[in-house]
Design an enzyme around this catalytic site. Structure first.
Site, PDB file in Angstrom:
ATOM      1  CG  HIS A 224      58.142 -55.043 -59.872  1.00 25.60           C
ATOM      2  ND1 HIS A 224      57.965 -56.296 -60.399  1.00 25.60           N
ATOM      3  CD2 HIS A 224      57.171 -54.258 -60.381  1.00 25.60           C
ATOM      4  CE1 HIS A 224      56.913 -56.274 -61.202  1.00 25.60           C
ATOM      5  NE2 HIS A 224      56.417 -55.057 -61.209  1.00 25.60           N
TER       6      HIS A 224
ATOM      7  CB  THR B   6      77.294 -23.066 -86.060  1.00 26.43           C
ATOM      8  OG1 THR B   6      76.015 -23.434 -85.562  1.00 26.43           O
ATOM      9  CG2 THR B   6      77.251 -21.628 -86.552  1.00 26.43           C
TER      10      THR B   6
ATOM     11  CG  ASP C  40      85.588 -18.723 -75.714  1.00 22.72           C
ATOM     12  OD1 ASP C  40      86.129 -19.816 -75.791  1.00 22.72           O
ATOM     13  OD2 ASP C  40      84.484 -18.524 -75.166  1.00 22.72           O
TER      14      ASP C  40
END
Lengths: 574, 574
Positions: free
Chosen positions: A217, A438, A550
């Site tokens: 807390h 990829t 790019d």
């Protein structure tokens, strides 16, 4: 922040209602909390746990067969009322007496204590069990003053299993106290949390810093330091807990690595891998360990390590079958070996090259890939910076990793006598495997297709290289579906292949032809790069899976240039 | 932020190692991922799932009996390599063919697609199953373009159960595609996440705003709005999913409310309570619903709602027994009723007052408590502000809640003929129950002790009130252990009691005596309040459990003043 919130004053009650809906097969709501939907046997000792809300799965998530009979839920970070505790305990009572389990906080001590008095007044024998596992909250000499945190779970689990086994109230109480005596927790916090309805965090930890022993807390901790690497953090946490091994502690322990709310599971596992090694060094066996979120503090960032030293009495209770929202375990709980062997990569098959010429061809490919790996390692940071403007900045890393693995594999296969085709084919798979993602797949498949134009019996010629480049382009187009203009590596590959073939049609010398093609690729890549400022990040991020807009074209152009340099020096056969 | 991180480049692998250590009873590591430690039957169709890391429990957490046979893990947010998929599939293959399950992202489609080709080339029949449940990622007419998100869990669970049941590869593939056809997910995001090792979030959502349909890697969503209240959010999410009910959809559905990483469990349950009502209105039955973190996006804030429309074939597969790190379910899964009855408070017993005088006394107490509730409601915001400087700002709310409940209960008991003692006693319990926490317990116990000085047969006198105040102080001291100077309500209560008794010793009239005591209480409270600026927040927060330093004294002083006003008007008997 709290994002999903109706009436903030009603947050805890609304959350409890939703919990009961989601787990109606295990629990049912009663005034002040929840009880098992299928009550335990008549005469069974009832274990009732509770405390403030905001700590889910504590405490309602602990209710179920083999675990607690009921849980009392207070408001967020506030003790439940005496009346709520009494009401839930009455509902849970099976005639064997009641254990009231809670963390050692003044409000809970007060309310559970009064409730126990009142329950006894009305003839229900009630005992209180205050958990005191937080080693940072008071010195060992004053353990009774310590707060209760993640130790709640193992202590309540063990206590509940004793009750489930039919032991008497005195016995269940004794076992509960024994489990608490043998339980220690040390926690660290990286960030605070917000009370529902509040605009700001209840407390905070400076960025990059870590609060040692900060309470769930926001109670003050014992120190604040920079966040160390995972291995040092593991050493620190393990040491803080293990130094307090109770008298007669054995080597078998229940262990809980607990996330406080917004610390990623993956981070906990990274830390766990390090902790496993520490415990192994200490000669400790982890019995049915738990890694996850078992007692949280709203969305606080941080984690805690809890150890309960087991003995012949406690271990079977810790391992006993349980079915609760937070934990479902069969009759035989597993044990984690303190370490595992890292999986080993299987080496590729090698086609032995028959001729010296073939071996020379393989060596040429290996040499070219070695140059390429060097160039991509140099360019890694720059490619990363460019990619970060459009994607997530990992393109440079992927290319460096992939080419390094390819060069290494090529060298190995070449040493073993592989020809150009075998060397490039093996390198292609290594590239895709280490680079992943990829672009890794596109480069791997592209280079593999390239290799099919080569021959293991003789070195490459400019014609076979041109054919290889064409096959690579065809395979990449067929796989990625990328077209010229999509701002992928295809933007550079296509002009490269076109110019190379045109040059050869005009009978240009091999090296000259290749370099002209490489220049065309470079120009095309720069053109796509020029578009970068106009690409909104979100949009391109959504398109990342098309293969790093790019940056992919730039790295392909770089590759063609470097290989051209290799051809110029490795004396390409006519 | 990522706080626990060794070499960032190695984060995913280190997390997977730790995961395997923690779940060694269920999984074992192989190159590229994990497989079940206890393989399925010979000839069984193997279900191999996977994708990028950073989504735990997706995908390694899905491996176990009744669920996937293996999982392939790529780098963070990056597809696993073709080689990794092939290797894991080989390890998992039991001779019945392989289902390769993954989310519909270009990188995964590419790598799993190539892996399937290669596996078939080497004689392992492999089928791909791309999940397309994200309704926000493409129009319904182009469902095949949609991304796969939390729908992974129900589709893989159902597909895996079919494989576990011994169905053929063709059948398992058909069922997998059917489950995917019948699954829809809609997600919202409140905040972004950080790639391990990166200083900034990969993407972000403006504070207080919500991105509808934002992808789990930050892919752009379809809209951005302010975050609505829980009931409106539930309506929005349910509508987006239910509007796409597939042809022939029945009324029984598998439902998953998934947290993306740092959204609190309590928030999910608050939303779930609202969703339960929506589904009920729509006449839909929730079969074995899941609420929790089943597929995350690092520490992203947000959640998603997934519905799989079941039929006679799919429902038993969804409910089938499973034992995996993410999900352990017995042979009979539970059903949640679409709503639950809210628990009702049991009314207190009332001691009937025998005399009219006694009833008048009860009415006086009720009237005084009514004034007090009014005054505390007015003061709520101010007390909250004061408390927020030291505690968590909920003191005003607790006092307002408690006194309102007390006044209401007092009125009820008084109406039923209760005397002063009964009215105050019942009011005391109501106060403690509704206020909760420490101060609620102290006020409740204090007022209850106060009531024992009163009498049900006659109205209170200043002497009985003075005795009551003394008993209240004694009980609070005994419970809270608070002493004068601790900056709790005791700082105001002690001088109040002392001055009141001193005034009576000097034969001062009752109302005058009480008001003098109230003034002393007010002065003492102001003195503690003056200390406030010197109290460090963390320190006092740690001490909150002692009962709201300073604000507690102020509210007690306020109470004595208001009750003094009541005494002055309610014509106290001599």
């Amino acid at each position: 922040m709290t994002h999903i919130c109706g009436d903030a004053a009603d947050f805890a009650a609304a959350a409890l209602e939703g919990f009961c809906l989601a787990h109606a097969d295990l629990v049912r709501p009663v005034r002040g909390g929840v009880v098992r939907s299928a009550p335990g046997r008549d005469g069974k000792v009832a274990v009732v746990v509770g405390g403030g809300s905001g700590h889910y799965p504590a405490f309602a998530g602990y209710v179920g067969e083999g675990f607690a009979d009921a849980a009392v839920a207070g408001d967020v970070f506030a003790s439940p009322s005496t009346q709520a505790i009494i009401n839930v305990a009455r509902e849970a009572s099976r005639g064997g007496g009641v254990i009231l389990g809670f963390g050692n906080y003044a409000g809970d001590v007060l309310n559970f204590g009064i409730a126990a008095e009142r329950l006894r007044d009305e003839g229900i024998d009630a005992r209180i069990l205050a958990i005191t596992d937080d080693v940072a909250s008071a010195p060992e000499a004053e353990r009774q003053r310590r707060r209760g945190i993640a130790g709640d779970l193992p202590v309540f689990k063990i206590t509940s299993a004793a009750a489930e086994a039919g032991l008497s109230l005195d016995e269940v109480e004794r076992i509960g106290r024994l489990a608490n005596e043998r339980t220690r927790t040390f926690g660290v916090a990286f960030g605070g949390c917000t009370i529902p309805g509040e605009p700001e965090t209840l407390f905070s930890v400076p960025r990059g810093r870590m609060a040692l022993g900060l309470g769930v807390h926001g109670e003050p901790g014992i120190d604040e330091t920079p966040i160390p690497p995972a291995d040092e953090l593991a050493a620190l946490m393990a040491e803080r807990v293990l130094r307090e091994a109770p008298e007669g502690a054995g080597t078998r322990v229940a262990v809980l690595l607990n996330g406080l709310g917004s610390t990623k599971y993956e981070e906990l596992f990274v830390l766990w891998a390090q902790l496993g090694a520490r415990f192994h060094q200490a000669g400790i066996t982890l019995v049915a360990p738990l890694v996850g979120e078992y007692i949280t503090s709203l969305e606080m960032a941080g984690c805690s390590l809890t150890v309960t030293w087991l003995d012949d009495e406690l271990e079977p209770l810790w391992r006993a079958a349980v079915r609760a929202p937070v934990l479902a375990r069969g009759a035989v709980a597993g044990e984690a070996p303190a370490r595992i062997a890292r999986p080993v990569a299987a080496a590729m098959e090698v086609t032995q090259a028959a001729s010296a010429a073939g071996r020379r061809g393989g060596a040429c490919v290996a040499a070219a890939l070695d140059r390429l790996a060097g160039a991509l390692a140099e360019a890694e940071a720059e490619l990363g910076r460019i990619d970060a403007q459009a994607g997530d900045g990992d393109h440079g890393q992927g290319m460096a990793r992939g080419s390094a693995a390819a060069a290494q594999e090529a060298a190995r296969v070449s040493r073993e006598g592989g020809g150009a085709r075998s060397v490039l084919g093996a390198a292609a798979d290594a590239w895709a495997d280490r680079a992943g993602g990829t672009s890794g797949a596109l480069w791997g498949e592209g280079l593999r297709a390239f290799s099919t134009a080569l021959d293991d019996e003789r070195p490459a010629t400019i014609e076979t290289l041109a054919e290889g480049a064409a096959r690579a382009m065809q395979r990449i187009a067929e796989l990625g579906g990328a077209k010229v203009g999509d701002k992928t590596l295809m933007d550079a590959l296509a002009p490269f292949v076109d110019v190379l073939h045109a040059q050869l049609a005009h009978k240009k010398p091999g090296v000259e032809a290749w370099q002209a093609a490489a220049t065309a690729a470079q120009e095309a890549a720069e053109a796509t790069r020029a578009l970068l400022p106009r690409l909104g990040r979100a949009r391109t991020h959504g398109e990342r899976s098309k293969g790093h807009p790019d940056a992919g074209a730039l790295s392909l152009a770089l590759a063609t240039r470097v290989i051209g340099e290799a051809l110029a020096t490795e004396s390409l056969p006519a």
